[in-house]
Design a protein around this motif. Structure first.
Motif, PDB file in Angstrom:
ATOM      1  N   ALA A 144      17.434  34.291  13.156  1.00 39.36           N
ATOM      2  CA  ALA A 144      16.497  34.792  12.716  1.00 39.36           C
ATOM      3  C   ALA A 144      15.457  33.681  11.724  1.00 39.36           C
ATOM      4  N   VAL A 145      16.296  32.704  11.397  1.00 44.00           N
ATOM      5  CA  VAL A 145      15.599  31.568  10.640  1.00 44.00           C
ATOM      6  C   VAL A 145      16.159  30.390  11.139  1.00 44.00           C
ATOM      7  N   SER A 146      15.190  29.338  10.941  1.00 46.99           N
ATOM      8  CA  SER A 146      15.581  28.202  11.394  1.00 46.99           C
ATOM      9  C   SER A 146      16.839  27.392  10.506  1.00 46.99           C
ATOM     10  N   ARG A 147      17.474  26.398  11.227  1.00 47.51           N
ATOM     11  CA  ARG A 147      18.618  25.862  10.320  1.00 47.51           C
ATOM     12  C   ARG A 147      18.098  24.878   9.126  1.00 47.51           C
ATOM     13  N   GLN A 148      16.959  24.657   9.397  1.00 42.56           N
ATOM     14  CA  GLN A 148      16.226  23.622   8.371  1.00 42.56           C
ATOM     15  C   GLN A 148      16.041  24.624   7.161  1.00 42.56           C
ATOM     16  N   ASP A 149      15.557  25.821   7.235  1.00 45.99           N
ATOM     17  CA  ASP A 149      15.471  26.851   6.053  1.00 45.99           C
ATOM     18  C   ASP A 149      16.664  27.147   5.485  1.00 45.99           C
ATOM     19  N   TYR A 150      17.596  27.384   6.395  1.00 52.08           N
ATOM     20  CA  TYR A 150      19.020  27.427   5.642  1.00 52.08           C
ATOM     21  C   TYR A 150      19.506  26.522   5.084  1.00 52.08           C
TER      22      TYR A 150
END
Length: 408
Positions: free
Chosen positions: A142-148
């Motif tokens: 649901a979110v990108s790896r970068q945001d995580y």
């Protein structure tokens, strides 16, 4: 016809003049040739016969008193002194409050640091919550790896901000604590070097007072390396014996010459030599319960050296000083006064150790110097320490030497 046998005036004069000359020569011959008492009488003097005896050897060295602990009370924060909480010259205890510096600015800095810590903790809580939410969403893509990854990094940054805020708060607490200056040791405090209202500085570490521990003190003295070498040699060749168990004891002599009541002990002999003086430091420690020995005071330190089993000692009053300042003794030899230059060692109990110029069995004059000189005939009598002098008996011969008493 009787007048025919009487001599004429001229003949009488020839007879009288030679007789007068004979009487004059006879009267001149009655004067003592050696400057002694008239008629050859010997001057009575008090003497002792020197005999080897056991003596403890000491060395008297100039020393200076040092405090065992000397704490300089200095300002560690900048501010105005608002209170002095001790009596100058009194004894203080470790932790006792001495000075107060205006704490207001440091309280404000502490409150600011506490607020920054709360803000950092709040930011860390939000970053940690977001990181947990992204951890769930990343599994469902649901979110990108970068945001995580950014959320995880912000959580770590928030934790670092909390640690920094805690350190700042701790520094603020320390500075606030420095506004109350306490004694670091038990001891006696001197005069206050500042007054209320004075501005003190942390950068220059303004000195406020000094606390010194005086229940025990050090006394530092100096001794040349040559003297130390002579002492070691004397002990090595048996001239001196090491006293007791080898622990060197010390005594202090005050300015008036009186002995300090508390004995001390030698802590150490210096391990290095001062190149400018060729001397080493000897440090002694003395109990000082009555605070008689004060830092900076000069005293003489008497250090125990050893025991001389064959020391030659004479009363202090027997020593004479020559014009060049050297020491000498007057001896009785063959019934006459003889002067002997001597070298002396330590003094003890009114006696002086003679290290050179004196031999066992010598008769040393102790009293009666006023009427004698070198070469004068004397009548020796035993000397008594109390000043009582034994008078010669009428039937004693005036020539020769009477048996001399030993020093008491």
């Amino acid at each position: 016809m009787f007048h025919q046998y009487l001599p004429s005036r001229r003949k009488v004069g020839r007879i009288i003049l030679p007789l007068a000359a004979v009487f004059v020569l006879a009267s001149c011959s009655d004067k003592p040739a050696d400057g002694g008492a008239p008629g050859g009488m010997k001057v009575p003097v008090s003497v002792i016969t020197v005999e080897p005896s056991r003596a403890e050897m000491f060395a008297d060295l100039p020393g200076r008193v040092e405090a065992i602990r000397d704490a300089q009370i200095r300002a560690r924060v900048t501010g105005i002194v608002t209170g002095i909480h001790f009596e100058q010259g009194s004894d203080v205890k470790e932790g006792q409050l001495l000075f107060t510096i205006d704490p207001a600015p440091y309280k404000a800095a502490r409150d600011q640091a506490a607020a920054m810590l709360k803000q950092a903790q709040a930011d860390a809580g939000a970053a940690r919550t977001l990181s947990k939410r992204y951890e769930t969403l990343i599994k469902a893509n649901a979110v990108s790896r970068q945001d995580y990854d950014n959320a995880v990094a912000r959580t770590a940054q928030a934790d670092a901000a909390i640690a920094s805020a805690k350190a700042a708060l701790q520094a603020a607490d320390i500075d606030l604590g420095y506004t109350k200056i306490t004694s670091p040791i038990d001891g006696r405090i001197g005069k206050s070097l500042v007054t209320e209202g004075a501005l003190v500085s942390a950068s220059s570490a303004t000195q406020l007072a000094t606390v010194q521990q005086l229940d025990r003190v050090y006394v530092d003295s100096m001794r040349s390396t040559a003297e130390l070498a002579q002492l070691r040699k004397a002990i090595a060749d048996g001239t001196l014996k090491q006293a007791g168990d080898g622990a060197a004891q010390a005594q202090a002599l005050m300015d008036g010459g009186e002995l300090y009541a508390e004995p001390g002990r030698l802590l150490f002999s210096g391990v290095s030599v001062d190149p400018t003086t060729g001397q080493v430091v000897l440090r002694s420690e003395f109990p000082n319960p009555d605070k008689i020995l004060l830092p900076g005071m000069y005293v003489r330190v008497r250090l125990q050296q050893g025991i001389d089993e064959k020391a030659l000692m004479v009363p202090q009053q027997a020593l004479q000083r020559t014009a060049d300042g050297r020491s000498s003794l007057m001896l009785v030899k063959d019934g006459k006064v003889a002067v002997s230059p001597v070298l002396t060692g330590p003094s003890m109990n009114g006696k002086v150790v003679v290290t050179s110029g004196l031999q066992a069995g010598d008769a040393v004059i102790v009293e009666g110097f006023q009427k004698i000189r070198p070469g004068a005939p004397v009548q020796p009598m035993p000397w008594k320490a109390d000043g009582a002098q034994q008078q010669p008996k009428p039937d004693q011969p005036q020539g020769g030497e009477q048996p001399a008493g030993q020093a008491g």
